[in-house]
Design an enzyme around this catalytic site. Structure first.
Site, PDB file in Angstrom:
ATOM      1  N   GLU A 250      10.190  15.895  15.382  1.00  0.00           N
ATOM      2  CA  GLU A 250      10.585  15.707  13.983  1.00  0.00           C
ATOM      3  C   GLU A 250       9.776  16.658  13.103  1.00  0.00           C
ATOM      4  O   GLU A 250       8.548  16.621  13.103  1.00  0.00           O
ATOM      5  CB  GLU A 250      10.325  14.253  13.552  1.00  0.00           C
ATOM      6  CG  GLU A 250      10.780  13.991  12.141  1.00  0.00           C
ATOM      7  CD  GLU A 250      10.578  12.542  11.708  1.00  0.00           C
ATOM      8  OE1 GLU A 250       9.523  11.957  12.017  1.00  0.00           O
ATOM      9  OE2 GLU A 250      11.491  11.996  11.046  1.00  0.00           O
TER      10      GLU A 250
ATOM     11  N   LYS B 290       0.846  -1.198   0.000  1.00  0.00           N
ATOM     12  CA  LYS B 290       0.000   0.000   0.000  1.00  0.00           C
ATOM     13  C   LYS B 290       0.877   1.242   0.000  1.00  0.00           C
ATOM     14  O   LYS B 290       1.482   1.592   1.014  1.00  0.00           O
ATOM     15  CB  LYS B 290      -0.935   0.040   1.210  1.00  0.00           C
ATOM     16  CG  LYS B 290      -2.027   1.095   0.973  1.00  0.00           C
ATOM     17  CD  LYS B 290      -2.566   1.753   2.193  1.00  0.00           C
ATOM     18  CE  LYS B 290      -1.722   2.827   2.780  1.00  0.00           C
ATOM     19  NZ  LYS B 290      -1.632   4.078   2.004  1.00  0.00           N
TER      20      LYS B 290
ATOM     21  N   GLU C 295      10.104   1.037  10.512  1.00  0.00           N
ATOM     22  CA  GLU C 295      11.179   2.020  10.299  1.00  0.00           C
ATOM     23  C   GLU C 295      10.519   3.387  10.434  1.00  0.00           C
ATOM     24  O   GLU C 295       9.701   3.773   9.605  1.00  0.00           O
ATOM     25  CB  GLU C 295      11.803   1.804   8.925  1.00  0.00           C
ATOM     26  CG  GLU C 295      13.199   2.354   8.813  1.00  0.00           C
ATOM     27  CD  GLU C 295      13.206   3.745   8.242  1.00  0.00           C
ATOM     28  OE1 GLU C 295      13.203   4.709   9.064  1.00  0.00           O
ATOM     29  OE2 GLU C 295      13.216   3.886   7.019  1.00  0.00           O
TER      30      GLU C 295
ATOM     31  N   CYS D  89      13.901  10.428   6.850  1.00  0.00           N
ATOM     32  CA  CYS D  89      13.831  10.014   8.250  1.00  0.00           C
ATOM     33  C   CYS D  89      15.176  10.190   8.945  1.00  0.00           C
ATOM     34  O   CYS D  89      15.222  10.385  10.154  1.00  0.00           O
ATOM     35  CB  CYS D  89      13.318   8.586   8.363  1.00  0.00           C
ATOM     36  SG  CYS D  89      14.188   7.463   7.287  1.00  0.00           S
TER      37      CYS D  89
HETATM   38  P1  ADP Z   1       3.611  10.846   7.259  1.00  0.00           P
HETATM   39  O1  ADP Z   1       3.310  11.427   8.620  1.00  0.00           O
HETATM   40  O2  ADP Z   1       5.004  10.976   6.848  1.00  0.00           O
HETATM   41  O3  ADP Z   1       2.584  11.171   6.223  1.00  0.00           O
HETATM   42  P2  ADP Z   1       2.421   8.374   7.954  1.00  0.00           P
HETATM   43  O4  ADP Z   1       3.039   7.557   9.023  1.00  0.00           O
HETATM   44  O5  ADP Z   1       1.163   9.112   8.235  1.00  0.00           O
HETATM   45  O6  ADP Z   1       3.554   9.285   7.420  1.00  0.00           O
HETATM   46  O7  ADP Z   1       2.150   7.500   6.665  1.00  0.00           O
HETATM   47  C1  ADP Z   1       2.945   6.447   6.231  1.00  0.00           C
HETATM   48  C2  ADP Z   1       2.048   5.389   5.628  1.00  0.00           C
HETATM   49  O8  ADP Z   1       1.149   4.935   6.624  1.00  0.00           O
HETATM   50  C3  ADP Z   1       1.183   5.850   4.472  1.00  0.00           C
HETATM   51  O9  ADP Z   1       1.101   4.838   3.491  1.00  0.00           O
HETATM   52  C4  ADP Z   1      -0.175   6.053   5.121  1.00  0.00           C
HETATM   53  O10 ADP Z   1      -1.246   5.903   4.226  1.00  0.00           O
HETATM   54  C5  ADP Z   1      -0.171   4.935   6.132  1.00  0.00           C
HETATM   55  N1  ADP Z   1      -1.107   5.127   7.255  1.00  0.00           N
HETATM   56  C6  ADP Z   1      -1.591   6.265   7.787  1.00  0.00           C
HETATM   57  N2  ADP Z   1      -2.438   6.014   8.798  1.00  0.00           N
HETATM   58  C7  ADP Z   1      -2.495   4.670   8.925  1.00  0.00           C
HETATM   59  C8  ADP Z   1      -3.173   3.780   9.818  1.00  0.00           C
HETATM   60  N3  ADP Z   1      -3.986   4.229  10.766  1.00  0.00           N
HETATM   61  N4  ADP Z   1      -2.965   2.461   9.668  1.00  0.00           N
HETATM   62  C9  ADP Z   1      -2.137   1.976   8.731  1.00  0.00           C
HETATM   63  N5  ADP Z   1      -1.480   2.763   7.859  1.00  0.00           N
HETATM   64  C10 ADP Z   1      -1.648   4.094   7.949  1.00  0.00           C
END
Ligand code: ADP
Length: 500
Positions: free
Chosen positions: A404, A198, A273, A307
């Site tokens: 961050e 995904k 990560e 990161c």
């Molecule tokens: P950023 O803050 O850098 O946008 P995220 O950690 O929000 O990073 O996003 C990283 C990935 O996690 C993306 O593919 C996002 O769609 C996914 N993501 C966001 N929320 C959830 C969740 N509740 N469960 C699983 N995956 C998620």
């Protein structure tokens, strides 16, 4: 060749962008069950330039089932290690042959400079696929001489096997969309797993082209599935799915904790990560000009959306003014522009949300008494630009020093001695990376064990190698990617004892 925002893009990119994007499940290109779509926005202009399906729980179910079928039946489980190696090499060749197109799509989707996308992102993907291809034939167990007290009269033979963990769910972020896809997909394919990937909703495009090239390379249907969709729907459904054996996640620490909790409920294996607030430590013997150039690269590469970004700069007080002046000069001289322009050095941030977030952090720094030695404001135009920013007059307890930011913002702070800087460098929940700038071997060696981080660089920063394990201490994650270590993350160990 055609123009996009006044820049040339290749025919291949134009063709890719002109089609209606679908996601890949069980070897078929499909729309989401719910029929909804996500608008993909060009961060250099704020305009929608593509759409992808908004996959959700029902689509994740279908993809997990397709991956399960491919894992258990058909050509894939019968493939010999050498066949998996050849397939991965063929896949790498196809990525290389389509490097310019992939780089252009990445630059348009993420905002990053196209030259970086081509010579860093795509080049690293090709190298990593080839590196992992070599591992397919080198996965091994061991034999043991066993001594079981109750079976003295029997001859016993013990050995271990490493077996593919199974169906892997991978959830990846938007900062290095293609590279993060490769970091998850390549070890899965080398070890014989199958995968549901995904991509981030902000940057779903290169993953689709990547999957298309995997099909072209000859991977059987269902081995690699891609579901585009939002995190709270598709991502959450994947992380908590009972039909997968492992979740591989890269992203923020906040979401990583949610993913980890969802996974552990099913005892799904998990590697995370996560975020960082990596220190850059300049010792008093360092050449100030080289340290300034290194510090600039450490924080401004990929607009600071890395990161491992060197976001806390500790400079020995005797060199503080010189290094800050050098760094601020570099920051002020960087050319901002759309990623697709080959002369761009700093592209826009990935989204309006990210731009607001980063500018909000800068404002909070000002409110707490920090001052900008360079930048400190948004860039011009409709895109989500933030000028490369150097903050001084910060204190260790300020938000800009502790959290961050994930943007082109560094806090520069003076220090007195090594024990003090080691303590302050470690005064963070994160532990992903650090760099030390010095040629004084004895002091460098003394500092390395004191730094609580998964990677320590000396006189360089943001340098990764396929053979070196990568991951975090503390809240920067669990597990290691790349190198020999990643094989353990995609396999289970089975102990076999035979009574002869
Ligand atoms: P950023 O803050 O850098 O946008 P995220 O950690 O929000 O990073 O996003 C990283 C990935 O996690 C993306 O593919 C996002 O769609 C996914 N993501 C966001 N929320 C959830 C969740 N509740 N469960 C699983 N995956 C998620």
């Amino acid at each position: 060749m055609e123009r996009y925002q006044g820049q040339f893009i290749s025919d291949a990119t134009r063709q890719f962008l002109s089609r209606s994007q679908r996601m890949l499940i069980g070897g078929e290109w499909v729309d989401a069950v719910g029929g909804e779509r996500i608008e993909v926005i060009d961060p250099a202009s704020g305009r929608t330039f593509a759409q992808v399906p908004a996959g959700a729980a029902a689509d994740i179910d279908r993809a997990v089932m397709a991956a399960r079928n491919a894992f258990e039946a058909g050509a894939w489980p019968k493939m010999r290690p050498v066949d998996r190696e050849r397939l991965l090499l063929r896949f790498a060749d196809l990525i290389e042959a389509n490097a310019q197109e992939l780089a252009e799509i990445e630059a348009l989707d993420n905002g990053k400079p196209v030259t970086m996308a081509r010579h860093v992102d795509v080049a690293l993907v090709v190298d990593f696929l080839r590196y992992m291809a070599g591992w397919a034939t080198k996965i091994e167990g061991s034999t043991m001489d066993v001594s079981v007290p109750l079976m003295r009269d029997r001859e016993l033979f013990g050995f271990t096997r490493r077996e593919p963990v199974g169906v892997v769910g991978a959830i990846i972020p938007w900062n290095f969309p293609l590279l993060m896809a490769a970091w998850k997909v390549a070890p899965a394919l080398a070890t014989g797993c199958t995968m549901v990937l995904k991509p981030a909703e902000e940057t779903p495009l290169t993953a689709l082209r990547f999957a298309e090239l995997a099909l072209e390379a000859g991977y059987p249907a269902g081995v690699l599935n891609v579901v585009t969709g939002h995190g709270h729907t598709a991502g959450a459904a994947l992380a908590g799915h009972k039909g997968i054996e492992k979740v591989a996640f890269t992203g923020s620490t906040e979401i990583g904790k949610l993913v980890g909790k969802a996974a552990i409920d099913n005892m799904t294996r998990v590697s995370l990560e996560l975020g960082g607030k990596s220190p850059v430590i300049v010792l008093d013997d360092a050449d100030p000009a080289k340290a300034a150039a290194g510090a600039a690269q450490a924080i401004f590469f990929n607009q600071g959306q890395v990161c491992t970004a060197g976001s806390r700069l500790f400079i020995h007080k005797s060199r503080f003014d010189e290094v800050v002046e050098g760094l601020s000069g570099i920051a002020s001289g960087m050319k901002l522009g759309p990623g697709i322009d080959p002369s761009t050095q700093i592209g826009p941030l990935v989204s309006a949300i990210q731009q607001r977030r980063v500018l909000g952090y800068i404002e909070s720094g000002f409110a707490e008494g920090a001052r900008a030695a360079a930048g400190g404001v948004a860039g011009e135009g409709d895109g989500y630009f933030v000028k490369p920013t150097v903050l001084v007059d910060t204190r260790d307890n300020m938000k800009v020093v502790r959290e961050e930011i994930f943007g082109p913002v560094v806090v520069a702070m003076p220090y007195d001695d090594l024990d003090e800087v080691a303590r302050r460098a470690n005064d963070t929940p994160y532990g992903l990376a650090a760099s030390i700038w010095s040629n004084d071997l004895a002091r460098v060696h003394r500092l390395i064990p004191k730094i609580k981080a998964g990677t320590v660089w000396v006189n360089c920063h943001n340098i990764l190698d396929n053979a070196m394990p990568f991951g975090g201490y503390k809240q920067s994650g669990i597990g290691r990617e790349m190198g020999r270590a990643v094989i353990d993350m995609y396999t289970e160990s089975k102990s076999v004892i035979m009574a002869l």
